[in-house]
Design a protein around this motif. Structure first.
Motif, PDB file in Angstrom:
ATOM      1  N   UNK A 166       0.800  -1.224   0.000  1.00 56.07           N
ATOM      2  CA  UNK A 166       0.000   0.000   0.000  1.00 56.07           C
ATOM      3  C   UNK A 166       0.828   1.267   0.000  1.00 56.07           C
ATOM      4  N   UNK A 167       2.059   1.210  -0.471  1.00 57.37           N
ATOM      5  CA  UNK A 167       2.944   2.379  -0.487  1.00 57.37           C
ATOM      6  C   UNK A 167       2.940   3.048  -1.858  1.00 57.37           C
ATOM      7  N   UNK A 168       3.149   4.363  -1.866  1.00 58.76           N
ATOM      8  CA  UNK A 168       3.155   5.128  -3.103  1.00 58.76           C
ATOM      9  C   UNK A 168       4.576   5.559  -3.470  1.00 58.76           C
ATOM     10  N   UNK A 169       4.783   5.728  -4.765  1.00 57.07           N
ATOM     11  CA  UNK A 169       6.048   6.279  -5.260  1.00 57.07           C
ATOM     12  C   UNK A 169       5.884   7.786  -5.347  1.00 57.07           C
ATOM     13  N   UNK A 170       6.729   8.520  -4.648  1.00 52.05           N
ATOM     14  CA  UNK A 170       6.648   9.988  -4.634  1.00 52.05           C
ATOM     15  C   UNK A 170       8.052  10.578  -4.711  1.00 52.05           C
ATOM     16  N   UNK A 171       8.107  11.884  -4.782  1.00 52.33           N
ATOM     17  CA  UNK A 171       9.399  12.577  -4.757  1.00 52.33           C
ATOM     18  C   UNK A 171       9.595  13.323  -3.444  1.00 52.33           C
ATOM     19  N   UNK A 172       8.686  13.097  -2.500  1.00 46.25           N
ATOM     20  CA  UNK A 172       8.842  13.714  -1.177  1.00 46.25           C
ATOM     21  C   UNK A 172       8.786  12.624  -0.110  1.00 46.25           C
ATOM     22  N   UNK A 173       8.756  13.007   1.134  1.00 57.14           N
ATOM     23  CA  UNK A 173       8.839  12.070   2.251  1.00 57.14           C
ATOM     24  C   UNK A 173       7.521  11.329   2.527  1.00 57.14           C
ATOM     25  N   UNK A 174       6.474  11.658   1.761  1.00 56.80           N
ATOM     26  CA  UNK A 174       5.186  11.004   2.012  1.00 56.80           C
ATOM     27  C   UNK A 174       5.128   9.581   1.442  1.00 56.80           C
ATOM     28  N   UNK A 175       6.070   9.272   0.578  1.00 57.30           N
ATOM     29  CA  UNK A 175       6.107   7.943  -0.026  1.00 57.30           C
ATOM     30  C   UNK A 175       7.536   7.479  -0.221  1.00 57.30           C
ATOM     31  N   UNK A 176       7.751   6.662  -1.231  1.00 53.63           N
ATOM     32  CA  UNK A 176       9.077   6.104  -1.511  1.00 53.63           C
ATOM     33  C   UNK A 176       9.633   6.760  -2.768  1.00 53.63           C
ATOM     34  N   UNK A 177      10.818   7.301  -2.658  1.00 53.39           N
ATOM     35  CA  UNK A 177      11.464   7.916  -3.817  1.00 53.39           C
ATOM     36  C   UNK A 177      12.324   6.880  -4.530  1.00 53.39           C
ATOM     37  N   UNK A 178      12.164   6.773  -5.837  1.00 56.42           N
ATOM     38  CA  UNK A 178      12.950   5.832  -6.633  1.00 56.42           C
ATOM     39  C   UNK A 178      13.924   6.617  -7.495  1.00 56.42           C
ATOM     40  N   UNK A 179      15.198   6.224  -7.447  1.00 58.38           N
ATOM     41  CA  UNK A 179      16.209   6.859  -8.293  1.00 58.38           C
ATOM     42  C   UNK A 179      16.930   5.780  -9.096  1.00 58.38           C
ATOM     43  N   UNK A 180      17.471   6.166 -10.238  1.00 61.99           N
ATOM     44  CA  UNK A 180      18.196   5.224 -11.096  1.00 61.99           C
ATOM     45  C   UNK A 180      19.705   5.381 -10.904  1.00 61.99           C
ATOM     46  N   UNK A 181      20.348   4.275 -10.567  1.00 58.98           N
ATOM     47  CA  UNK A 181      21.810   4.238 -10.434  1.00 58.98           C
ATOM     48  C   UNK A 181      22.301   2.905 -10.984  1.00 58.98           C
ATOM     49  N   UNK A 182      23.388   2.919 -11.705  1.00 56.08           N
ATOM     50  CA  UNK A 182      24.003   1.669 -12.144  1.00 56.08           C
ATOM     51  C   UNK A 182      24.390   0.855 -10.912  1.00 56.08           C
ATOM     52  N   UNK A 183      24.342  -0.476 -10.985  1.00 58.05           N
ATOM     53  CA  UNK A 183      24.637  -1.298  -9.801  1.00 58.05           C
ATOM     54  C   UNK A 183      25.950  -0.951  -9.105  1.00 58.05           C
TER      55      UNK A 183
END
Length: 349
Positions: A166-183
């Motif tokens: 039940x979690x949301x993807x967001x760009x603030x602290x209200x949810x989970x922030x996803x970023x792209x980085x090479x392994x």
């Protein structure tokens, strides 16, 4: 007689010109549609242990076994599925190993390559930084989670995992922030406390665990969809290659199956073979114990779940990675062509 001789000479001259114009580049496996065996086949692959079957097929020269020793295997290593899929769609490679996420996205744009076999199901884990205060998936709220690249199979799995809680993807602290980085960059970012967690293919999660900077919170057999039993590494081939070299495509499938069987029957012998390819592709290898631990989190199989790929594609539509396609209109029936795999299996019986 002179007129006859002149006509013969003219015919020979025209034939020579036509042959020269129609010859094409014999090194390119795209060929001229004449079905002749190419001098070179261009194979794409990642720098991850999840591509273990491809590594063993290369090391044991299984491709040459089925293609003939006169064919050169030209290998290109990729860091992510987006670059791989673009290369396949633009005829820079002929076939290779990739994840279903980015390849599905690209297929719906270009529609000029197909899935011809599976290679590995599962093998990605959710690793969290030890001092990030994360003991459950719900604790990811307000945290930053890294994935290898946007639209990757790993990001799709992460989004499904978050949805389950039940979690949301967001760009603030209200949810989970996803970023792209090479392994490799994610490993450094975890050390420097720039990211809190990552859903990442092996052996990176195992390496973080071994170094003591992270721990695996969700193991590979709990990662959605299907609790790890989803295609993470598939074998795909360009339509041009499939049209001109159907038998060679079947040979690639058989090489993949032989490599899977070799790893399962000879795990100890496989570690060095996999490591040799990692050194060639990335410039450095891994400790064999790390490879052993990573292999224990893979389900090597040539089988492919069309349903799992469709489920992941629908997540991509929701996330905006696949545009101009509605979920109810999604049609991947021509993306998967497992007829060659079926033929190979029947021939082995």
């Amino acid at each position: 007689m002179k007129k006859t001789a002149w006509l013969l000479a003219l015919i020979l001259l025209v034939g020579t010109v036509l042959t020269a114009c129609g010859g094409g580049d014999s090194k390119n496996s795209g060929g001229n549609g004449d079905g002749k065996k190419p001098e070179t086949v261009r194979v794409g692959i990642f720098k991850n242990v999840t591509h273990a079957a491809g590594y063993v097929a290369l090391e044991n020269k299984y491709f040459e076994k089925y293609w003939g020793e006169g064919v050169k295997v030209e290998v290109t290593a990729f860091d992510n599925g987006s670059d791989f899929s673009i290369a396949l769609a633009t005829d820079q490679i002929d076939l290779g190993f990739v994840g279903p996420g980015p390849s599905t996205n690209q297929y719906l744009k270009s529609k000029n390559f197909k899935v011809i076999s599976g290679s590995n199901n599962g093998g990605a884990v959710l690793a969290v930084r030890k001092d990030a205060g994360i003991s459950s998936v719900k604790d990811l709220v307000g945290k930053t989670v890294a994935i290898p690249t946007r639209g990757s199979t790993n990001e799709i799995s992460l989004r499904l995992l978050l949805q389950q809680e039940g979690l949301k993807v967001t760009t603030d602290k209200s949810g989970v922030e996803i970023i792209a980085r090479a392994p490799a960059d994610t490993l450094v970012a975890m050390r420097q406390k720039e990211v809190d967690a990552t859903l990442i293919p092996e052996p990176w999660g195992t390496q973080m665990e071994k170094e003591g900077i992270g721990q695996i919170l969700v193991d590979w057999d709990k990662i959605p969809p299907n609790n790890g039993n989803y295609p993470l590494t598939i074998l795909v081939a360009g339509d041009k290659f499939l049209k001109d070299h159907r038998d060679m495509a079947k040979g690639a499938i058989q090489a993949n199956i032989d490599a899977i069987n070799f790893i399962k029957s000879n795990p100890d012998k496989s570690y060095d073979l996999i490591n040799n390819q990692l050194k060639k592709l990335s410039g450095k290898g891994l400790d064999n114990e790390l490879i052993k631990a990573a292999l224990s989190r893979l389900n090597l199989t040539p089988d492919v779940s069309k349903e799992a790929i469709e489920e992941m594609a629908k997540v991509s539509i929701d996330a905006g990675f696949i545009k101009n396609v509605k979920k109810e209109e999604l049609d991947l029936s021509k993306f998967l062509d497992l007829s060659l795999l079926d033929e190979v299996k029947k021939e082995k019986k």
